[in-house]
Design a protein around this motif. Structure first.
Motif, PDB file in Angstrom:
ATOM      1  N   PHE A  13       9.105 -52.291 -49.390  1.00  0.00           N
ATOM      2  CA  PHE A  13      10.309 -51.711 -49.037  1.00  0.00           C
ATOM      3  C   PHE A  13      11.413 -52.829 -49.093  1.00  0.00           C
ATOM      4  CE2 PHE A  13      13.102 -50.134 -45.502  1.00  0.00           C
ATOM      5  CZ  PHE A  13      13.881 -49.075 -46.009  1.00  0.00           C
ATOM      6  N   LEU A  14      11.221 -53.961 -48.457  1.00  0.00           N
ATOM      7  CA  LEU A  14      12.531 -54.598 -48.547  1.00  0.00           C
ATOM      8  C   LEU A  14      12.503 -55.135 -50.134  1.00  0.00           C
ATOM      9  CD1 LEU A  14      14.131 -56.348 -46.446  1.00  0.00           C
ATOM     10  CD2 LEU A  14      12.388 -58.066 -46.616  1.00  0.00           C
ATOM     11  N   GLU A  15      11.557 -55.181 -50.806  1.00  0.00           N
ATOM     12  CA  GLU A  15      11.913 -55.565 -52.347  1.00  0.00           C
ATOM     13  C   GLU A  15      12.709 -54.680 -53.091  1.00  0.00           C
ATOM     14  OE1 GLU A  15       9.257 -56.765 -56.233  1.00  0.00           O
ATOM     15  OE2 GLU A  15       8.474 -56.154 -54.590  1.00  0.00           O
ATOM     16  N   ARG A  63      13.774 -60.941 -44.086  1.00  0.00           N
ATOM     17  CA  ARG A  63      12.994 -60.821 -42.991  1.00  0.00           C
ATOM     18  C   ARG A  63      12.717 -61.997 -42.079  1.00  0.00           C
ATOM     19  NH1 ARG A  63       7.280 -61.145 -41.499  1.00  0.00           N
ATOM     20  NH2 ARG A  63       7.142 -62.339 -43.460  1.00  0.00           N
ATOM     21  N   ILE A  64      13.161 -61.825 -40.781  1.00  0.00           N
ATOM     22  CA  ILE A  64      12.982 -62.840 -39.747  1.00  0.00           C
ATOM     23  C   ILE A  64      11.598 -62.757 -39.279  1.00  0.00           C
ATOM     24  CG2 ILE A  64      14.118 -64.006 -37.985  1.00  0.00           C
ATOM     25  CD1 ILE A  64      15.735 -64.315 -40.493  1.00  0.00           C
ATOM     26  N   GLN A  65      11.546 -61.503 -38.649  1.00  0.00           N
ATOM     27  CA  GLN A  65      10.447 -61.224 -37.841  1.00  0.00           C
ATOM     28  C   GLN A  65       9.983 -59.563 -38.203  1.00  0.00           C
ATOM     29  OE1 GLN A  65       7.970 -62.472 -36.468  1.00  0.00           O
ATOM     30  NE2 GLN A  65       8.239 -62.825 -34.208  1.00  0.00           N
ATOM     31  N   LEU A  66       8.628 -59.396 -38.085  1.00  0.00           N
ATOM     32  CA  LEU A  66       7.932 -58.146 -38.161  1.00  0.00           C
ATOM     33  C   LEU A  66       6.898 -57.781 -37.166  1.00  0.00           C
ATOM     34  CD1 LEU A  66       8.024 -55.399 -39.935  1.00  0.00           C
ATOM     35  CD2 LEU A  66       6.061 -56.637 -41.213  1.00  0.00           C
ATOM     36  N   LEU A  67       6.896 -56.997 -36.526  1.00  0.00           N
ATOM     37  CA  LEU A  67       5.614 -56.483 -35.564  1.00  0.00           C
ATOM     38  C   LEU A  67       5.234 -55.070 -35.888  1.00  0.00           C
ATOM     39  CD1 LEU A  67       7.530 -57.877 -32.148  1.00  0.00           C
ATOM     40  CD2 LEU A  67       5.699 -59.050 -33.771  1.00  0.00           C
ATOM     41  N   VAL A  75      11.485 -54.671 -36.654  1.00  0.00           N
ATOM     42  CA  VAL A  75      11.912 -55.400 -37.542  1.00  0.00           C
ATOM     43  C   VAL A  75      13.177 -56.239 -37.213  1.00  0.00           C
ATOM     44  CG1 VAL A  75      12.469 -55.794 -40.152  1.00  0.00           C
ATOM     45  CG2 VAL A  75      11.063 -53.926 -39.252  1.00  0.00           C
ATOM     46  N   HIS A  76      13.195 -57.575 -37.548  1.00  0.00           N
ATOM     47  CA  HIS A  76      14.490 -58.409 -37.194  1.00  0.00           C
ATOM     48  C   HIS A  76      14.574 -59.014 -38.467  1.00  0.00           C
ATOM     49  CE1 HIS A  76      16.387 -62.389 -35.579  1.00  0.00           C
ATOM     50  NE2 HIS A  76      17.310 -61.379 -36.103  1.00  0.00           N
ATOM     51  N   LEU A  77      16.038 -58.372 -39.071  1.00  0.00           N
ATOM     52  CA  LEU A  77      16.325 -58.800 -40.380  1.00  0.00           C
ATOM     53  C   LEU A  77      17.787 -59.530 -40.279  1.00  0.00           C
ATOM     54  CD1 LEU A  77      15.879 -55.324 -42.440  1.00  0.00           C
ATOM     55  CD2 LEU A  77      14.297 -57.463 -42.423  1.00  0.00           C
ATOM     56  N   ARG A  78      17.963 -60.511 -41.591  1.00  0.00           N
ATOM     57  CA  ARG A  78      19.219 -60.920 -41.478  1.00  0.00           C
ATOM     58  C   ARG A  78      19.885 -60.415 -43.131  1.00  0.00           C
ATOM     59  NH1 ARG A  78      23.323 -63.282 -39.302  1.00  0.00           N
ATOM     60  NH2 ARG A  78      21.898 -63.927 -37.538  1.00  0.00           N
ATOM     61  N   GLY A  79      21.059 -60.006 -43.061  1.00  0.00           N
ATOM     62  CA  GLY A  79      21.625 -59.379 -44.201  1.00  0.00           C
ATOM     63  C   GLY A  79      22.905 -60.029 -44.613  1.00  0.00           C
ATOM     64  N   GLY A  80      23.316 -59.743 -45.624  1.00  0.00           N
ATOM     65  CA  GLY A  80      24.378 -60.668 -46.158  1.00  0.00           C
ATOM     66  C   GLY A  80      24.923 -60.356 -47.799  1.00  0.00           C
ATOM     67  N   ILE A  99      24.802 -60.686 -41.133  1.00  0.00           N
ATOM     68  CA  ILE A  99      24.500 -59.928 -39.735  1.00  0.00           C
ATOM     69  C   ILE A  99      23.238 -60.061 -39.754  1.00  0.00           C
ATOM     70  CG2 ILE A  99      26.493 -58.478 -40.224  1.00  0.00           C
ATOM     71  CD1 ILE A  99      24.251 -56.138 -40.927  1.00  0.00           C
ATOM     72  N   ALA A 100      22.874 -59.951 -38.253  1.00  0.00           N
ATOM     73  CA  ALA A 100      21.583 -59.711 -37.855  1.00  0.00           C
ATOM     74  C   ALA A 100      21.380 -58.307 -37.623  1.00  0.00           C
ATOM     75  CB  ALA A 100      21.342 -60.349 -36.358  1.00  0.00           C
ATOM     76  N   SER A 101      20.259 -57.857 -37.810  1.00  0.00           N
ATOM     77  CA  SER A 101      19.709 -56.275 -37.846  1.00  0.00           C
ATOM     78  C   SER A 101      18.632 -56.334 -37.161  1.00  0.00           C
ATOM     79  CB  SER A 101      19.621 -55.742 -39.225  1.00  0.00           C
ATOM     80  OG  SER A 101      19.453 -54.332 -39.167  1.00  0.00           O
TER      81      SER A 101
END
Length: 129
Positions: A13-15, A63-67, A75-80, A99-101
Motif C-alpha cells: 500500500f505504501l509503495e 514508515r516509522i512504526q507499524l503495529l 501506523v506512524h508515518l512521516r510525509g513530505g 509532517i508526522a501522521s
C-alpha cells in the motif's frame, strides 16, 4: 490475514502511495471506506490524495512504526514534499513540508474499511499558510 501478511500488505500500500499510482491505491480501499471526520468512500479518499499530489508532486511517505493486532493496523508515518502546485486554495510557496501522521486502519479481505488518525491536511495547510 496473519500479522506478517498485514505487514507485507501495508508495504505494498505504501509503495503504491509513493509511486503516486492512484488506481493501485484504490485497489486497497473498500468502495465505502469510512474515514473519521472526512467524507466516506474510495472516491473521496482518491480525490483527497490527488489534491495532495497536485500541490506536492514529489510527496513521499516513510514508515516509522507499524503495529498489527488482528484486523487493525496502527501506523506512524512521516510525509513530505515541496509545495510546487496549488493546494487548499494556496498558491505554490516552494516550501518544503514535513509532517508526522498517525493512523489506525481496519482491514477486511485486504481492503481498508475504516480509517482514523491525525488531520494531515490541517498540518499541511498550517505549514504553507
Amino acid at each position: 490475514m496473519e500479522p506478517w501478511e498485514m505487514r507485507e500488505w501495508f508495504a505494498d500500500f505504501l509503495e503504491a502511495l509513493n509511486r503516486h499510482d492512484v488506481e493501485r491505491v484504490r485497489e486497497f480501499l473498500h468502495p465505502s471506506v469510512r474515514r473519521a471526520h472526512l467524507p466516506a468512500g474510495a472516491d473521496a479518499w482518491i480525490a483527497d490524495y490527488a489534491n495532495l499530489l497536485h500541490g506536492f508532486p514529489d510527496w513521499q511517505w516513510k514508515r516509522i512504526q507499524l503495529l498489527v493486532e488482528d484486523d487493525r493496523l496502527a501506523v506512524h508515518l512521516r510525509g513530505g514534499g515541496g509545495h510546487t502546485g496549488p493546494y487548499a486554495f494556496v498558491a505554490p510557496t516552494r516550501t518544503r513540508v514535513s509532517i508526522a501522521s498517525f493512523a489506525m486502519y481496519r482491514v477486511e479481505c485486504g481492503l481498508i474499511v475504516e480509517a482514523t488518525g491525525t488531520d494531515d491536511a490541517a498540518q499541511i495547510r498550517s505549514a504553507i499558510a
